[in-house]
Design an enzyme around this catalytic site. Structure first.
Site, PDB file in Angstrom:
ATOM      1  N   GLU A   1       7.823  12.061  -0.072  1.00 42.56           N
ATOM      2  CA  GLU A   1       7.878  11.167  -1.212  1.00 42.56           C
ATOM      3  C   GLU A   1       7.175  11.853  -2.378  1.00 42.56           C
ATOM      4  O   GLU A   1       6.000  12.178  -2.287  1.00 42.56           O
ATOM      5  CB  GLU A   1       7.131   9.882  -0.852  1.00 42.56           C
ATOM      6  CG  GLU A   1       7.787   8.646  -1.349  1.00 42.56           C
ATOM      7  CD  GLU A   1       6.939   7.422  -1.051  1.00 42.56           C
ATOM      8  OE1 GLU A   1       7.519   6.437  -0.615  1.00 42.56           O
ATOM      9  OE2 GLU A   1       5.715   7.460  -1.244  1.00 42.56           O
TER      10      GLU A   1
ATOM     11  N   ASP B   1       0.149   1.496  -9.842  1.00 34.88           N
ATOM     12  CA  ASP B   1      -0.712   2.434  -9.137  1.00 34.88           C
ATOM     13  C   ASP B   1      -2.184   2.235  -9.439  1.00 34.88           C
ATOM     14  O   ASP B   1      -2.579   1.950 -10.571  1.00 34.88           O
ATOM     15  CB  ASP B   1      -0.317   3.872  -9.497  1.00 34.88           C
ATOM     16  CG  ASP B   1       0.989   4.265  -8.834  1.00 34.88           C
ATOM     17  OD1 ASP B   1       1.039   4.222  -7.595  1.00 34.88           O
ATOM     18  OD2 ASP B   1       1.956   4.586  -9.553  1.00 34.88           O
TER      19      ASP B   1
ATOM     20  N   TYR C   1      11.211  -0.312   1.405  1.00 38.43           N
ATOM     21  CA  TYR C   1       9.808   0.055   1.261  1.00 38.43           C
ATOM     22  C   TYR C   1       8.990  -1.239   1.197  1.00 38.43           C
ATOM     23  O   TYR C   1       9.018  -1.948   0.193  1.00 38.43           O
ATOM     24  CB  TYR C   1       9.645   0.872  -0.023  1.00 38.43           C
ATOM     25  CG  TYR C   1       8.311   1.550  -0.165  1.00 38.43           C
ATOM     26  CD1 TYR C   1       7.123   0.833  -0.057  1.00 38.43           C
ATOM     27  CD2 TYR C   1       8.234   2.913  -0.423  1.00 38.43           C
ATOM     28  CE1 TYR C   1       5.900   1.460  -0.184  1.00 38.43           C
ATOM     29  CE2 TYR C   1       7.015   3.547  -0.560  1.00 38.43           C
ATOM     30  CZ  TYR C   1       5.860   2.813  -0.439  1.00 38.43           C
ATOM     31  OH  TYR C   1       4.653   3.441  -0.578  1.00 38.43           O
TER      32      TYR C   1
END
Ligand SMILES: Cc1ncc(COP(=O)(O)O)c(C=O)c1O
Lengths: 229, 391
Positions: A46, A57, A171
């Protein structure tokens, strides 16, 4: 896309998905890190594509993005990194990124170049399924798997919408929050591992806050075919 | 209600991480429910009157009108409790948060005016408040940090990236991603994902509705031009919106900083290109690779690389016009309005005043020009006195 499917075909044990930010801290070292991850046995690589404002993030990836950008990483250098890895490895490569750098280059151009350089899947962190129609269509035309997030807050109705668009794998976001190290794996992860398979046969990856081999082991025990980042 | 689908032309949308989607859909449903609700609107109206000090006056400025050669009126949002238009939005969203049963309020702030408005609402409604503010802004708007803390809010300095409004907003997003279940995120302008641009516009449109009624009462007609500064664009859309279908010129003024040619500015509509930041597709200041550019403005409240999606639409369809004025002209306008009219404008609002000063030649003696005075300048006097000291 075949490369991602190959990873899961007749798979008995969980797969490992290693993550690094492309261009962090510079192009050369970044290629070495990626190759080391592959040598270490990552099943899917990834690659984070650095962005100036990565709202999904935490501080660790924010700083990695900043280092990559300040060493001059651009979309061109990232495609270069992928081509360099592809010379030696057939491991599936998935981009994890934000929408603006795709949009700014032109969605069609971005996906075509990604495919040509050897990318297998693209996950756009700030693109929910509702906004994804055009991107998903172009991804299909370019033979790139559109990867989608499913979060602890995703309702079953939304899961059904997402699995219709998604390819490659799903995911699952293991925590309510941004990326980064956590002390424990939250119960949200097991809840997702229970709910999502009711709606799909796609492989399930679990990421965000999976910080140690113990975490990975716990997640793998919780769901068949689990990938751990 | 245009914008109801989340799009303004091609602009707008919901470009956010999946974790937020459920909360945004819940918020949209809650907003649409209260929007036409009599009881909610009665409650909001009484807070606007009793607590915020609405209706705000429309002040005719005789001295500068004579000097500039047109009839200048100021819509006095500087007189709203807290010192700016920001409270209009906060009363609406704060009440909504309470109706939704949320337990905690978070916000981002640039100049600190939105943070102050959030702190006011948190104190009044009895909800804890945390405000993200760029570290640079905590210094240049220190007075507002103290005001927020005095009212019980926690101010969290943001040290990532540019350490201004853009990164404060990113941090607030990150907080919300982790706390969506019990936390309400009060965005301070017409930016962010749907339903924020729509909702904030509806709460700010009270400015334009009042201005419209008052100017017709006083002058017997609509104004020729309306001028407002544009950061995210909430005070501008608030005063523009009730005039969209009229023959009234609408002018939005962005922060030209040191000049658009220098790259040190925040003139998103004048110099940006379409892009996605903080959940919305709109104009954006970005580099050749789609990375968001650092911005500069003398006023913290305009120092943002994005802008509300409805303004992007109004620019493209030419219903509104956008221009930029430089820092130096803003300082001049700041002094000009203070000296001639006894009104100290916020540096943000002084951008609109500066445009009218610089372009006075465009207007005839009988033209009516309404400037939205979005805030008062008390928060800026210490910084401006330093700047004046060294020039
Ligand atoms: C007084 C004042 N005017 C204008 C602005 C800019 O915001 P907007 O463009 O959303 O009105 C701010 C922002 O902090 C402000 O404090």
């Amino acid at each position: 896309m075949g490369r991602i499917e190959d990873v899961f075909r007749e798979r008995k044990s969980p797969a490992f998905m290693g993550f690094t930010v492309a261009g962090d801290p510079c192009q050369k070292t970044s290629i070495r890190i990626a190759k080391a991850l592959i040598a270490g046995g990552t099943d899917i690589l990834e690659l984070g594509v650095p962005f100036s404002d990565p709202v999904a993030d935490g501080p660790t990836i924010q700083r990695a993005d900043e280092r990559a950008l300040s060493s001059g990483t651009t979309t061109d250098t990232i495609f270069g990194i992928v081509r360099e890895i592809r010379k030696e490895s057939a491991v599936p490569i998935v981009f994890l990124k934000y929408y603006n750098t795709v949009l700014h280059r032109g969605i069609r151009d971005f996906y075509r170049e990604a495919h040509e350089s050897g990318v297998d899947g693209i996950l756009i962190a700030d693109m929910p399924v509702e906004e994804s129609e055009e991107v998903t269509r172009i991804a299909a035309a370019c033979d790139i798997a559109p990867i989608f997030l499913i979060a602890p807050t995703t309702t079953d109705a939304r899961i059904r919408k997402i699995v219709k668009q998604a390819e490659g794998y799903l995911y699952l976001v293991a925590v309510l929050g941004v990326t980064g190290v956590r002390k424990t794996v939250s119960s949200d992860a097991s809840d997702l591992l229970r709910r999502v398979p009711m709606h799909t046969d796609l492989p399930l990856a679990l990421g965000f806050g999976i910080s140690s081999p113990e975490h990975a082991g716990a997640c793998a025990a919780g769901g068949a075919g689990t990938i751990v980042k | 209600m245009e914008g109801k689908t989340g799009r303004f032309g091609d602009y707008g949308g919901q470009y956010v991480p999946e974790t937020m989607m459920n909360a945004l859909q819940e918020l949209e449903a809650a907003f649409l429910k209260i929007h036409g609700d009599k009881e909610f609107n009665r409650e909001l109206f009484s807070l606007q009157q009793e607590f915020a000090g609405r209706q705000t006056p429309l002040t005719f400025c005789g001295n500068i009108s004579e000097e500039l050669g047109c009839k200048v009126y100021l819509k006095r949002e500087d007189l709203v409790h807290g010192g700016s238009h920001k409270l209009n939005n906060m009363l609406g969203q704060g009440l909504l948060a309470k109706h939704m049963g949320k337990k905690r309020l978070i916000a981002e702030t640039g100049a600190g005016q939105h943070g102050v408005a959030t702190a006011i609402v948190g104190a009044a409604l009895g909800l804890p408040v945390e405000v993200y503010m760029g570290e640079i802004d905590t210094r240049r708007q220190a007075l507002n940090v103290f005001r927020m803390e005095l009212m019980g809010a926690k101010v969290i300095p943001v040290r990532s990236g540019t350490r201004t409004l853009k990164d404060a907003t990113s941090e607030a997003f990150r907080d919300w991603v982790a706390t969506v279940l019990d936390t309400y995120y009060l965005i301070g302008s017409v930016v962010g994902p749907h339903p924020y641009p729509l909702m904030v516009r509806e709460f700010q449109s009270v400015i334009g509705r009042e201005a419209r009624e008052e100017i017709v009462r006083r002058e017997g007609r609509l104004p020729d031009s309306i001028v407002a500064c544009v950061g995210g664009g909430s005070n501008a859309i608030g005063i523009f919106h009730p005039f969209l279908n009229d023959d009234v010129e609408l002018i939005g003024i962005e922060a030209g900083g040191k000049g658009i040619g220098t790259g040190e500015h925040s003139a998103t509509l004048c110099a940006g290109e379409p892009g996605v930041l903080h959940g919305t597709l709109s104009y954006l200041l970005q580099d050749a690779d789609g990375q968001v550019l650092p911005t500069h403005s003398i006023s913290a409240g305009l120092d943002y690389p994005g802008v509300g999606p409805e303004h992007a639409m109004l620019k493209d369809n030419k219903r509104a016009h956008y221009a930029a004025v430089k820092d130096a002209d803003v300082l001049e306008a700041f002094s000009f309005l203070s000296k001639r009219e006894g009104i100290i404008p916020a540096l943000e609002s002084a951008h609109a005043v500066a445009y009218v000063m610089k372009n006075a030649g465009r207007f005839d003696t009988n033209d009516i020009v309404v400037i939205n005075l979005s805030g008062r300048g008390d928060k800026d006097v210490s910084e401006v006195s330093k700047m004046m000291g060294c020039t």
